[in-house]
Design a protein around this motif. Structure first.
Motif, PDB file in Angstrom:
ATOM      1  N   VAL A  19       0.837  -1.195   0.000  1.00 56.12           N
ATOM      2  CA  VAL A  19       0.000   0.000   0.000  1.00 56.12           C
ATOM      3  C   VAL A  19       0.874   1.248   0.000  1.00 56.12           C
ATOM      4  CG1 VAL A  19      -1.984  -1.076   1.136  1.00 56.12           C
ATOM      5  CG2 VAL A  19      -0.187  -0.044   2.542  1.00 56.12           C
ATOM      6  N   VAL A  20       0.237   2.372  -0.312  1.00 52.61           N
ATOM      7  CA  VAL A  20       0.882   3.678  -0.229  1.00 52.61           C
ATOM      8  C   VAL A  20      -0.021   4.604   0.576  1.00 52.61           C
ATOM      9  CG1 VAL A  20       2.205   3.492  -2.373  1.00 52.61           C
ATOM     10  CG2 VAL A  20      -0.117   4.396  -2.435  1.00 52.61           C
ATOM     11  N   PRO A  21       0.570   5.546   1.311  1.00 55.52           N
ATOM     12  CA  PRO A  21      -0.257   6.520   2.018  1.00 55.52           C
ATOM     13  C   PRO A  21      -1.063   7.328   1.001  1.00 55.52           C
ATOM     14  CG  PRO A  21       2.044   6.665   2.734  1.00 55.52           C
ATOM     15  CD  PRO A  21       2.005   5.761   1.543  1.00 55.52           C
ATOM     16  N   SER A  46      -1.237  -0.779  -3.818  1.00 53.40           N
ATOM     17  CA  SER A  46      -0.246  -0.476  -4.849  1.00 53.40           C
ATOM     18  C   SER A  46       0.030  -1.736  -5.664  1.00 53.40           C
ATOM     19  CB  SER A  46       1.056   0.010  -4.207  1.00 53.40           C
ATOM     20  OG  SER A  46       2.071   0.125  -5.169  1.00 53.40           O
ATOM     21  N   ALA A  47       0.045  -1.602  -6.973  1.00 59.37           N
ATOM     22  CA  ALA A  47       0.391  -2.732  -7.848  1.00 59.37           C
ATOM     23  C   ALA A  47       1.878  -3.044  -7.757  1.00 59.37           C
ATOM     24  CB  ALA A  47       0.001  -2.410  -9.290  1.00 59.37           C
ATOM     25  N   LEU A  86       3.327  -2.645   4.035  1.00 62.73           N
ATOM     26  CA  LEU A  86       2.610  -3.892   3.779  1.00 62.73           C
ATOM     27  C   LEU A  86       1.338  -3.929   4.616  1.00 62.73           C
ATOM     28  CD1 LEU A  86       2.663  -6.659   2.321  1.00 62.73           C
ATOM     29  CD2 LEU A  86       3.835  -7.554   4.350  1.00 62.73           C
ATOM     30  N   TYR A  87       0.197  -3.986   3.929  1.00 63.73           N
ATOM     31  CA  TYR A  87      -1.113  -4.105   4.576  1.00 63.73           C
ATOM     32  C   TYR A  87      -1.390  -5.581   4.830  1.00 63.73           C
ATOM     33  CZ  TYR A  87      -6.240  -4.353   4.760  1.00 63.73           C
ATOM     34  OH  TYR A  87      -7.533  -4.621   5.112  1.00 63.73           O
TER      35      TYR A  87
END
Length: 159
Positions: free
Chosen positions: A60-62, A78-79, A85-86
């Motif tokens: 993920v990204v903020p 995020s691809a 890491l979620y």
């Protein structure tokens, strides 16, 4: 000044994602009137009840408009690999039923004992061969595991 660059942080997040990831929940100390502050040096729960294998892990990204909303902020999937890491854990109705819970810990690299049923996702402490490495600890006020309750826990491991 020397800094740890994002590329190695992303590598570490990729390494974690490649490992078995589990969330353990526990009874904590029944004498707690309020949850104590989390201790960075803790590696085990005070009184573990069970371990649930990760249901979903994604980079993920903020993102201030993100759809994943946690106490740590808002996030978007995020691809591409990132240093965030979620992880999501979904406890089923029967998991820990009747227990009073006060603590959770995310473990990386947990190994379960051999000979358990294929597809099993929830494990009691006697079914764990090796805890692996402690990653995240959370203490909270008592939560009763009532009949007909599912629980979902979500975290972002930021490196």
């Amino acid at each position: 000044m020397t800094v740890v660059v994002d590329d190695i942080r992303t590598f570490m997040a990729e390494a974690i994602k490649a490992q078995p990831v589990f969330l353990a929940w526990g009874r904590g100390d029944g004498a707690w009137t309020e949850p104590p502050p989390e201790e960075r040096g803790r590696k085990v729960l005070i009184d573990p009840v069970g371990f649930r294998q990760v249901a979903r892990s994604q980079f993920v990204v903020p993102d201030p408009d993100g759809e994943i909303v946690l106490s740590s902020g808002k996030w978007t999937i995020s691809a591409e690999p990132t240093n965030h890491l979620y992880v999501e854990f979904r406890y089923d109705f029967a998991d820990g039923q009747g227990e009073t819970l006060r603590e959770t810990m995310v473990y990386i690299g947990t190994q379960v004992k051999e000979g358990l049923p294929p597809g099993q996702k929830y494990f009691v402490p006697d079914e764990i061969e090796s805890l692996g490495r402690a990653a995240l600890l959370q203490n909270f006020g008592p939560r009763e595991r009532a009949v007909g309750t599912r629980s979902t826990y979500e975290y972002v491991i930021s490196l």
